[in-house]
Write a protein that holds these residues in place. Structure first.
Motif, PDB file in Angstrom:
ATOM      1  N   VAL A 237     -16.506 -48.871  -1.705  1.00  0.00           N
ATOM      2  CA  VAL A 237     -17.794 -48.685  -2.370  1.00  0.00           C
ATOM      3  C   VAL A 237     -17.555 -48.695  -3.869  1.00  0.00           C
ATOM      4  O   VAL A 237     -16.594 -48.084  -4.365  1.00  0.00           O
ATOM      5  CB  VAL A 237     -18.439 -47.354  -1.929  1.00  0.00           C
ATOM      6  N   HIS A 238     -18.439 -49.368  -4.607  1.00  0.00           N
ATOM      7  CA  HIS A 238     -18.312 -49.435  -6.055  1.00  0.00           C
ATOM      8  C   HIS A 238     -19.449 -48.675  -6.724  1.00  0.00           C
ATOM      9  O   HIS A 238     -20.583 -48.684  -6.248  1.00  0.00           O
ATOM     10  CB  HIS A 238     -18.334 -50.894  -6.535  1.00  0.00           C
ATOM     11  N   ALA A 239     -19.126 -48.009  -7.825  1.00  0.00           N
ATOM     12  CA  ALA A 239     -20.133 -47.265  -8.590  1.00  0.00           C
ATOM     13  C   ALA A 239     -19.798 -47.363 -10.071  1.00  0.00           C
ATOM     14  O   ALA A 239     -18.679 -47.713 -10.456  1.00  0.00           O
ATOM     15  CB  ALA A 239     -20.182 -45.810  -8.143  1.00  0.00           C
ATOM     16  N   GLY A 240     -20.779 -47.039 -10.924  1.00  0.00           N
ATOM     17  CA  GLY A 240     -20.637 -47.232 -12.356  1.00  0.00           C
ATOM     18  C   GLY A 240     -20.161 -45.989 -13.088  1.00  0.00           C
ATOM     19  O   GLY A 240     -20.517 -44.860 -12.745  1.00  0.00           O
ATOM     20  N   GLY A 241     -19.371 -46.209 -14.137  1.00  0.00           N
ATOM     21  CA  GLY A 241     -18.910 -45.094 -14.962  1.00  0.00           C
ATOM     22  C   GLY A 241     -17.870 -44.251 -14.256  1.00  0.00           C
ATOM     23  O   GLY A 241     -16.985 -44.741 -13.563  1.00  0.00           O
ATOM     24  N   THR A 242     -17.979 -42.942 -14.409  1.00  0.00           N
ATOM     25  CA  THR A 242     -17.070 -41.990 -13.779  1.00  0.00           C
ATOM     26  C   THR A 242     -17.683 -41.486 -12.473  1.00  0.00           C
ATOM     27  O   THR A 242     -18.877 -41.231 -12.395  1.00  0.00           O
ATOM     28  CB  THR A 242     -16.793 -40.801 -14.719  1.00  0.00           C
ATOM     29  N   ILE A 243     -16.848 -41.327 -11.449  1.00  0.00           N
ATOM     30  CA  ILE A 243     -17.308 -40.873 -10.145  1.00  0.00           C
ATOM     31  C   ILE A 243     -17.014 -39.382  -9.990  1.00  0.00           C
ATOM     32  O   ILE A 243     -15.928 -38.905 -10.342  1.00  0.00           O
ATOM     33  CB  ILE A 243     -16.621 -41.651  -9.011  1.00  0.00           C
ATOM     34  N   HIS A 244     -17.990 -38.648  -9.460  1.00  0.00           N
ATOM     35  CA  HIS A 244     -17.830 -37.213  -9.243  1.00  0.00           C
ATOM     36  C   HIS A 244     -18.249 -36.886  -7.818  1.00  0.00           C
ATOM     37  O   HIS A 244     -19.371 -37.197  -7.409  1.00  0.00           O
ATOM     38  CB  HIS A 244     -18.683 -36.425 -10.236  1.00  0.00           C
ATOM     39  N   ALA A 245     -17.329 -36.299  -7.046  1.00  0.00           N
ATOM     40  CA  ALA A 245     -17.625 -35.908  -5.670  1.00  0.00           C
ATOM     41  C   ALA A 245     -17.948 -34.422  -5.612  1.00  0.00           C
ATOM     42  O   ALA A 245     -17.277 -33.613  -6.260  1.00  0.00           O
ATOM     43  CB  ALA A 245     -16.444 -36.228  -4.766  1.00  0.00           C
ATOM     44  N   VAL A 246     -18.977 -34.066  -4.853  1.00  0.00           N
ATOM     45  CA  VAL A 246     -19.410 -32.675  -4.719  1.00  0.00           C
ATOM     46  C   VAL A 246     -19.492 -32.331  -3.242  1.00  0.00           C
ATOM     47  O   VAL A 246     -20.135 -33.048  -2.462  1.00  0.00           O
ATOM     48  CB  VAL A 246     -20.783 -32.438  -5.388  1.00  0.00           C
ATOM     49  N   ASP A 247     -18.833 -31.254  -2.840  1.00  0.00           N
ATOM     50  CA  ASP A 247     -18.916 -30.762  -1.470  1.00  0.00           C
ATOM     51  C   ASP A 247     -19.970 -29.660  -1.398  1.00  0.00           C
ATOM     52  O   ASP A 247     -19.828 -28.611  -2.045  1.00  0.00           O
ATOM     53  CB  ASP A 247     -17.553 -30.229  -1.010  1.00  0.00           C
ATOM     54  N   LEU A 248     -21.013 -29.897  -0.624  1.00  0.00           N
ATOM     55  CA  LEU A 248     -22.108 -28.943  -0.493  1.00  0.00           C
ATOM     56  C   LEU A 248     -21.919 -28.084   0.756  1.00  0.00           C
ATOM     57  O   LEU A 248     -21.664 -28.601   1.848  1.00  0.00           O
ATOM     58  CB  LEU A 248     -23.452 -29.680  -0.407  1.00  0.00           C
ATOM     59  N   ARG A 249     -22.062 -26.782   0.586  1.00  0.00           N
ATOM     60  CA  ARG A 249     -22.009 -25.867   1.726  1.00  0.00           C
ATOM     61  C   ARG A 249     -23.336 -25.910   2.487  1.00  0.00           C
ATOM     62  O   ARG A 249     -24.344 -26.381   1.959  1.00  0.00           O
ATOM     63  CB  ARG A 249     -21.724 -24.444   1.240  1.00  0.00           C
ATOM     64  N   PRO A 250     -23.373 -25.428   3.717  1.00  0.00           N
ATOM     65  CA  PRO A 250     -24.635 -25.424   4.473  1.00  0.00           C
ATOM     66  C   PRO A 250     -25.739 -24.700   3.706  1.00  0.00           C
ATOM     67  O   PRO A 250     -25.566 -23.556   3.277  1.00  0.00           O
ATOM     68  CB  PRO A 250     -24.262 -24.669   5.763  1.00  0.00           C
TER      69      PRO A 250
END
Length: 341
Positions: A237-250
């Motif tokens: 998967v490609h995305a622009g700029g900087t990529i930030h992953a976030v893990d969301l709790r229930p």
């Protein structure tokens, strides 16, 4: 010479890569502390959390290559083709896929970069899954799904029909990052914006994901339809700029700009909310709605959506009334006259 490292991502060997690239992927959430790594001098693969030397500027070990690592632990029972890969570059990246004889990768139109002589190209009708076990009706359904997302009815398959390992490379269409997504580790599905899919192992299906709520469909920045990647193979998967992953709790909710959403796991709930008041909506410059993402699950965000980049370029173009603003220039409008504008 920088020390060479190898990673095991979803049972695939990735590398050699520099230490700073591993650190960068740790920061953007592409890999985590449980990812296995190997370098010359190690007896076997180790988890990143067990390697004490991961820090910037500590990659100047005197190495002249070293022996190749042992094969990384595989993932049994995978249906999609097993592929190895290396991602090259920093801001304008491309992914080089290595295929064993008989293995294949599928890709969107317009992303091909190069291939070695043993690779054969074939255009297929549908969503990228193997055609042998599918009838004409299934192929038509797969093609119709792609048409609804604004993509071509056809995809291109790159198969190794030569001797030994062969390579094919696919390039990102604009500045940003390429993220390897192991669908088996992500539960078999990934929802992403419709233009983010780059390529995948043969056997991964590229379909559509309807937003269940009308508000998300009508007012979401990515529209009523998003892409759904299904299978147990690797997808890119490609995305622009900087990529930030976030893990969301229930039950945890994150509100983001609709254009900054790249991908989310299928368990994450997606809805659209009004910004709150008329003044902010009309004069805030950030749009009228934002996306509300509720866990559990992981979401991936991009700092520079292509639509935002395109709007800035369009607004600055002289042909559309944009103003040329050379910083530090004393010519100003005279420069435009000399250029014939």
């Amino acid at each position: 010479m920088n020390q060479q490292w190898y990673m095991a991502v979803g049972g695939h060997q990735v590398g050699p890569v520099a230490e700073d690239e591993i650190i960068s992927q740790l920061r953007n959430g592409t890999i985590d502390g449980d990812t296995l790594v190997y370098t010359a001098g190690m007896v076997t693969w180790q988890k990143i959390r067990e390697v004490a030397t991961f820090a910037p500027f500590l990659t100047q070990a005197a190495m002249a290559g070293g022996p190749p690592p042992p094969p990384p632990p595989g993932i049994p029972g995978r249906v999609a083709h097993e592929i190895d890969f290396v991602i090259h570059g920093n801001e304008m990246q491309f992914v080089e896929v290595e295929l064993d004889p008989g293995e294949a990768a599928v890709a969107e139109a317009g992303v091909f970069m190069y291939m070695t002589p043993g690779i054969q190209m074939e255009t297929i009708f549908g969503d990228g899954r193997a055609q042998a076990s599918r009838g004409m009706f299934d192929a038509l359904v797969g093609a119709g799904k792609r048409l609804l997302t604004g993509e071509s009815l056809f995809m291109t398959v790159y198969q190794n029909q030569g001797q030994g390992k062969q390579r094919v490379a696919f390039a990102a269409p604009y500045p940003g990052k390429i993220l390897p997504m192991d669908l088996k580790a992500l539960g078999g599905q990934l929802i992403c914006q419709k233009d983010s899919f780059l390529c995948a192992a043969r056997g991964v299906s590229v379909g559509i994901a309807f937003q269940r709520k009308l508000g998300a469909g009508l007012f979401g920045g990515e529209g009523f339809i998003m892409q759904k990647l299904e299978g147990d193979g690797l997808a890119f998967v490609h995305a622009g700029g900087t990529i930030h992953a976030v893990d969301l709790r229930p039950g945890e909710t994150l509100r983001v700009d609709t254009g900054c959403l790249v991908a989310l796991q299928a368990a994450v709930q997606y809805d659209i909310q009004y910004v709150g008041n008329i003044k902010t909506a009309l004069f805030g410059g950030e749009g009228i709605f934002y996306a509300a993402l509720t866990g559990p699950g992981r979401v991936w965000l991009q700092s520079l959506p292509f639509s935002r980049l395109a709007d800035r370029i369009y607004a600055a173009a002289p042909q559309t009334g944009g103003r040329r603003t050379e910083e530090g220039s004393i010519l100003g409008g005279l420069g435009d006259l000399l250029d014939g504008r």
